[in-house]
Each structure stands twice: as structure tokens, then as C-alpha cells.
Write a protein that holds these residues in place. Structure first.
Motif, mmCIF file in Angstrom:
data_model
loop_
_atom_site.group_PDB
_atom_site.id
_atom_site.type_symbol
_atom_site.label_atom_id
_atom_site.label_comp_id
_atom_site.label_asym_id
_atom_site.label_seq_id
_atom_site.Cartn_x
_atom_site.Cartn_y
_atom_site.Cartn_z
ATOM 1 N N LYS A 113 32.651 47.777 15.261
ATOM 2 C CA LYS A 113 33.647 46.981 15.921
ATOM 3 C C LYS A 113 32.946 45.524 15.832
ATOM 4 C CE LYS A 113 35.751 47.698 19.439
ATOM 5 N NZ LYS A 113 36.350 47.970 20.909
ATOM 6 N N ASP A 114 31.798 45.260 16.044
ATOM 7 C CA ASP A 114 30.997 43.989 16.159
ATOM 8 C C ASP A 114 30.153 43.428 15.052
ATOM 9 O OD1 ASP A 114 32.243 43.850 18.619
ATOM 10 O OD2 ASP A 114 30.879 44.721 19.662
ATOM 11 N N MET A 115 30.005 44.239 13.909
ATOM 12 C CA MET A 115 29.143 43.786 12.963
ATOM 13 C C MET A 115 30.243 43.877 11.651
ATOM 14 S SD MET A 115 26.187 43.616 14.598
ATOM 15 C CE MET A 115 24.960 43.381 13.028
ATOM 16 N N ARG A 116 29.823 42.780 10.819
ATOM 17 C CA ARG A 116 30.317 42.666 9.597
ATOM 18 C C ARG A 116 29.187 41.909 8.512
ATOM 19 N NH1 ARG A 116 35.816 38.775 11.373
ATOM 20 N NH2 ARG A 116 35.942 39.485 13.264
ATOM 21 N N VAL A 117 29.591 42.500 7.271
ATOM 22 C CA VAL A 117 29.049 41.892 6.025
ATOM 23 C C VAL A 117 30.042 41.297 5.082
ATOM 24 C CG1 VAL A 117 27.529 42.179 3.939
ATOM 25 C CG2 VAL A 117 27.147 43.598 6.158
ATOM 26 N N MET A 118 29.673 39.860 5.065
ATOM 27 C CA MET A 118 30.845 39.024 4.561
ATOM 28 C C MET A 118 30.068 38.157 3.193
ATOM 29 S SD MET A 118 32.506 37.488 7.532
ATOM 30 C CE MET A 118 33.707 36.637 6.693
ATOM 31 N N ASP A 119 30.956 37.784 2.154
ATOM 32 C CA ASP A 119 30.361 36.996 1.283
ATOM 33 C C ASP A 119 29.832 35.725 1.636
ATOM 34 O OD1 ASP A 119 30.702 36.252 -1.805
ATOM 35 O OD2 ASP A 119 31.385 34.494 -0.841
ATOM 36 N N SER A 120 28.597 35.263 1.099
ATOM 37 C CA SER A 120 27.816 34.118 1.796
ATOM 38 C C SER A 120 28.803 32.932 1.665
ATOM 39 C CB SER A 120 26.593 33.945 0.887
ATOM 40 O OG SER A 120 26.742 33.920 -0.626
ATOM 41 N N ASN A 121 29.412 32.856 0.571
ATOM 42 C CA ASN A 121 30.359 31.567 0.554
ATOM 43 C C ASN A 121 31.263 31.436 1.767
ATOM 44 O OD1 ASN A 121 28.925 30.394 -1.725
ATOM 45 N ND2 ASN A 121 30.347 31.790 -3.094
ATOM 46 N N ALA A 122 31.817 32.544 1.968
ATOM 47 C CA ALA A 122 32.781 32.603 3.024
ATOM 48 C C ALA A 122 32.319 32.385 4.339
ATOM 49 C CB ALA A 122 33.548 34.107 3.251
ATOM 50 N N VAL A 123 30.910 32.698 4.527
ATOM 51 C CA VAL A 123 30.175 32.418 5.903
ATOM 52 C C VAL A 123 29.836 30.940 5.728
ATOM 53 C CG1 VAL A 123 28.102 32.729 7.410
ATOM 54 C CG2 VAL A 123 29.274 34.638 6.025
ATOM 55 N N SER A 124 29.611 30.411 4.803
ATOM 56 C CA SER A 124 29.215 29.027 4.747
ATOM 57 C C SER A 124 30.348 28.094 4.810
ATOM 58 C CB SER A 124 28.500 28.465 3.607
ATOM 59 O OG SER A 124 27.339 29.386 3.161
ATOM 60 N N SER A 125 31.655 28.459 4.395
ATOM 61 C CA SER A 125 32.758 27.696 4.547
ATOM 62 C C SER A 125 33.422 27.939 5.751
ATOM 63 C CB SER A 125 33.804 27.938 3.309
ATOM 64 O OG SER A 125 33.924 29.249 3.053
ATOM 65 N N ALA A 126 33.140 28.756 6.683
ATOM 66 C CA ALA A 126 33.795 29.324 7.836
ATOM 67 C C ALA A 126 33.755 28.116 8.919
ATOM 68 C CB ALA A 126 33.418 30.463 8.594
ATOM 69 N N PRO A 127 34.790 27.974 9.631
ATOM 70 C CA PRO A 127 34.919 27.121 10.904
ATOM 71 C C PRO A 127 33.644 27.171 11.643
ATOM 72 C CG PRO A 127 37.108 27.804 10.592
ATOM 73 C CD PRO A 127 36.147 28.759 9.819
ATOM 74 N N TYR A 128 32.982 26.194 12.221
ATOM 75 C CA TYR A 128 31.775 26.195 13.109
ATOM 76 C C TYR A 128 31.810 25.350 14.250
ATOM 77 C CZ TYR A 128 30.697 21.791 10.841
ATOM 78 O OH TYR A 128 30.759 20.751 10.345
ATOM 79 N N VAL A 129 31.292 25.974 15.468
ATOM 80 C CA VAL A 129 30.993 25.380 16.612
ATOM 81 C C VAL A 129 30.245 23.901 16.324
ATOM 82 C CG1 VAL A 129 30.158 25.449 19.159
ATOM 83 C CG2 VAL A 129 31.161 27.437 18.102
ATOM 84 N N VAL A 130 30.801 23.125 16.830
ATOM 85 C CA VAL A 130 30.086 21.710 16.534
ATOM 86 C C VAL A 130 29.663 21.003 17.786
ATOM 87 C CG1 VAL A 130 32.104 20.071 16.659
ATOM 88 C CG2 VAL A 130 30.213 19.411 15.426
ATOM 89 N N GLY A 131 29.999 21.434 19.182
ATOM 90 C CA GLY A 131 29.647 21.007 20.333
ATOM 91 C C GLY A 131 30.323 21.642 21.525
ATOM 92 N N LEU A 132 29.994 21.567 22.659
ATOM 93 C CA LEU A 132 30.408 22.419 23.762
ATOM 94 C C LEU A 132 30.660 21.246 24.862
ATOM 95 C CD1 LEU A 132 27.461 23.943 22.725
ATOM 96 C CD2 LEU A 132 28.877 25.437 23.903
ATOM 97 N N GLU A 133 31.403 21.686 26.020
ATOM 98 C CA GLU A 133 32.053 21.056 27.092
ATOM 99 C C GLU A 133 30.692 20.279 27.893
ATOM 100 O OE1 GLU A 133 34.277 21.660 31.198
ATOM 101 O OE2 GLU A 133 34.372 23.211 29.580
ATOM 102 N N GLU A 134 31.011 19.195 28.104
ATOM 103 C CA GLU A 134 30.084 18.142 28.771
ATOM 104 C C GLU A 134 28.396 18.162 28.018
ATOM 105 O OE1 GLU A 134 29.615 19.486 32.671
ATOM 106 O OE2 GLU A 134 31.726 18.970 33.259
ATOM 107 N N SER A 135 28.519 18.156 26.521
ATOM 108 C CA SER A 135 27.465 18.185 25.922
ATOM 109 C C SER A 135 26.418 19.188 26.088
ATOM 110 C CB SER A 135 26.819 16.693 25.972
ATOM 111 O OG SER A 135 27.869 15.739 25.728
ATOM 112 N N ARG A 136 27.003 20.497 26.526
ATOM 113 C CA ARG A 136 25.730 21.490 27.126
ATOM 114 C C ARG A 136 25.204 22.033 25.564
ATOM 115 N NH1 ARG A 136 29.797 22.507 30.871
ATOM 116 N NH2 ARG A 136 29.122 22.623 33.251
#
Length: 373
Positions: A113-136
């Protein structure tokens, strides 16, 4: 060919004659066995058969039993030899718990359920967390996280994943000799430098060969509150603290296989090897998960069973060389050594997860896969 008569019960006792050329009885088989909690179909079959992965060949040959997973703790298996070997199942009056599985699914849910193997380009181009509430520096459940590159609508739910391994080779020789690895990705450096990316492949630390994919683990879920760049998401749940660089993926709600039917592959690719461990450092043993260098694009499917062989060392032949000096004279390669069996339980395009079913010695990186004989 040995004529085997298998008796299975599904509400009533049924006897059907079947032929199974490959499923020989063990010489030390018991006359009877009482099924216990924690048993698997492989374990039970190994008590009677010299090749336990052939149990579906026997049980599925019985047309009265649509589902071979009908054995419960407390049931008794009896073996007799009237007109050939006869295996009978006597049900317990009070059956205990759930039916015996082919493999211990409860121990593998993380990988299902919690593990996947993906194409490296798909991982690189995936949306990503840039920051957190109150700069935590780390995010906790109930807080907002900010994500770049996300497309979607308010209310949509997402999986938060973290890359954990990159599968890659260290040379570009023929597939049979390529040194494939599952390199462990480490903390923040993996998030920032993205060693799975194309521009990182010249880094000898991570290899220069064939790119098989990136393993990611699901570490949380979030829901879109507001769209935009960055979008605002509410962290709904997490097994680890969320940090900048974690990737956002669609939730995989596809059910995993509830039943597994061990079977031999039609053929074994030349590059079929063990390339990583899930929860071991130097070697793996029985009931541990290993990563294999072959996947769906190689014709691999769930249940395929392989024999693992440890490649023999190449050593100096002192006698033939008439010299004790190492590196001078004749060398000889020792035979490969039998390790045990591994069964595939989840496949991706070019990598698979396998469960070590049995073995005589530890499984190491580079162990070869061959037909299960």
C-alpha cells in the motif's frame, strides 16, 4: 508420472484424481498435520512436497474448489496411500480465525500500500512541498503545507511521498553483467540534489548505467484547501514529519492482490538479480523483502517464484599455477551456490518486490535468479 488424489473440503469432503508430474512428495513428509495460526500455504505445502511452489498445480486441479485458500487453523491434513498418495482435509469443528494465506500479507501491507517504484523523471517533475505553516521546518497533522506545481481542485486528496531508493547500474555493459544497485537516498540531501535526475547520472556515487526507477514511500496524506502556485494543502495524516522537498502524488486506491498463486516463470531474463533489501543492511533471510532487477516489462507477474543462486567466487589455483603468488597464473571460478526461493508479490515496470520464502544461506546483493528447480 505420479497419480495424486487430492481431497479438499469446502463444506463437504470431495475427492478428485489429478496428475501432477512435478509435485513429488518429500521423503520425510508427515502422515498428518494440524494447521496452526501463522502457517502459510507455502509452509504447509513444504511439509509434504519437495517443490512447495507447485501447490496450485495440485489444488486448482480440483474443479469442486473454486478458491484454494480454504484451509483454516485447526483443520487436519491426512496423507494415505490407497491407490496412490491421497491427501485429505478434515475440517475442525470450530474453525479458528481467518483462512491460511499463501504468504503473510499482514507483514507486507506496507509494501503493498505505501511503497511504489516510479520513473525517475516522474519523480523529478512531481509537485513538491516548498514550505510549511509559520515557516516551520517540519509539518505535523492539522497544519498547512505549501506545494508548487500542483494541479487540482479544492477538496482533492493527495499522497505525500518521499524517495527512498534509486535503482541504477554502475556500468553499461551487457544486461547479464551489469552491476545493478538499490542506492539508499539520505535525508535532506536527497530532496535538494535529487540524485535520481538525469543530470545526476554522471555522478559515480549513484551509478552511470541503466536507470530502473526510484522507490518512494507514502508518508502522509493531504487535502487541497486553495489552488495556486504555491497551493495550500491541509495535512490530514502522516507517519513521519513532513518537510520541504517531499513529493505529492495521486492517492493509489487500487486494491492489492488478496491471493497469490506461486508458479514458475516461462523464462528468466539474463539480468535477473537481487538488487536491494527492504529492512536489512548486508544480507536478507527468510520472510524478508528483497528488490529484484526485473519487472512487468520483463514479463514478471505476482506469484512468480525463482531460485536464488549466489555467484561463485573466482579464486587463484595454486596447484595449476605452480605458484603461491596471488594474481599470477591460473584462476578458476567456483560453482554458484544455492540460496533459496523468492516469490514476487508486487511488480512495477522494471523492478519487483519479492519475499524470501526459504533458504539455506543469507541472500546478498547480486544473487542471481534462475528457474525454480
Amino acid at each position: 508420472m505420479i497419480k495424486k488424489i487430492i481431497v479438499l473440503l469446502a463444506g463437504m469432503l470431495v475427492t478428485v484424481a489429478v496428475y501432477a508430474a512435478g509435485a513429488q512428495l518429500r521423503s520425510d513428509h508427515p502422515d498428518s498435520y494440524t494447521v496452526r495460526r501463522g502457517d502459510t500455504l507455502w509452509d504447509i505445502s513444504a511439509k509434504f512436497l519437495s517443490k512447495p511452489w507447485l501447490w496450485p498445480e495440485i489444488w486448482q486441479a480440483n474443479p469442486q474448489v473454486r478458491n484454494p485458500h480454504l484451509i483454516y487453523p485447526g483443520d487436519v491434513l491426512n496423507l494415505s496411500f490407497i491407490n496412490g498418495p491421497r491427501l485429505g482435509l478434515q475440517p475442525s469443528v470450530h474453525r479458528e480465525g481467518e483462512a491460511v494465506p499463501a504468504i503473510p500479507l499482514s507483514e507486507l501491507k506496507m509494501f503493498l500500500k505505501d511503497m511504489r517504484v516510479m520513473d525517475s523523471n516522474a519523480v523529478s517533475s512531481a509537485p513538491y512541498v516548498v514550505g510549511l505553516e509559520e515557516s516551520r521546518l517540519r509539518g505535523a497533522v492539522g497544519q498547512n503545507i505549501y506545494v508548487r506545481g500542483l494541479q487540482g481542485e479544492p477538496g482533492q486528496r493527495w499522497a505525500i511521498v518521499r524517495p527512498s531508493h534509486v535503482f541504477r547500474g554502475f556500468n553499461q555493459g551487457d544486461a547479464a553483467s551489469a552491476d545493478l544497485v538499490a542506492h539508499d537516498l539520505d535525508s535532506n540531501a536527497a530532496m535538494v540534489n535529487a540524485p535520481w535526475r538525469e543530470d545526476s547520472r554522471n555522478d559515480g556515487h549513484y551509478g552511470k548505467g541503466d536507470d530502473l526507477g526510484v522507490e518512494v514511500s507514502v508518508i502522509g496524506t493531504a487535502e487541497t484547501l486553495r489552488t495556486g502556485d504555491p497551493a495550500t494543502l491541509l495535512l490530514l495524516g502522516a507517519t513521519q514529519e513532513i518537510r520541504s522537498g517531499d513529493r505529492i502524488m495521486p492517492i493509489d486506491d487500487k486494491p492489492y492482490d488478496a491471493y497469490y498463486y506461486p508458479h514458475a516463470p516461462k523464462s528468466v531474463p539474463a539480468n535477473a538479480k537481487v538488487i536491494g533489501f527492504a529492512d536489512a543492511m548486508d544480507a536478507a533471510g527468510s520472510r524478508q523483502v528483497v528488490m529484484l532487477s526485473i519487472g512487468a516489462k520483463d514479463g514478471v507477474d505476482n506469484g512468480q517464484t525463482y531460485t536464488m543462486m549466489q555467484p561463485g567466487e573466482t579464486i587463484h589455483d595454486d596447484v595449476a599455477s605452480n605458484s603461491w603468488r596471488r594474481g599470477v597464473g591460473e584462476k578458476v571460478k567456483l560453482p554458484d551456490e544455492y540460496i533459496g526461493h523468492v516469490m514476487v508479490f508486487r511488480t512495477f515496470d522494471r523492478v519487483s518486490y519479492g519475499l524470501v520464502m526459504d533458504g539455506l544461506r543469507p541472500v546478498h546483493i547480486g544473487s542471481r535468479l534462475v528457474m525454480p528447480e
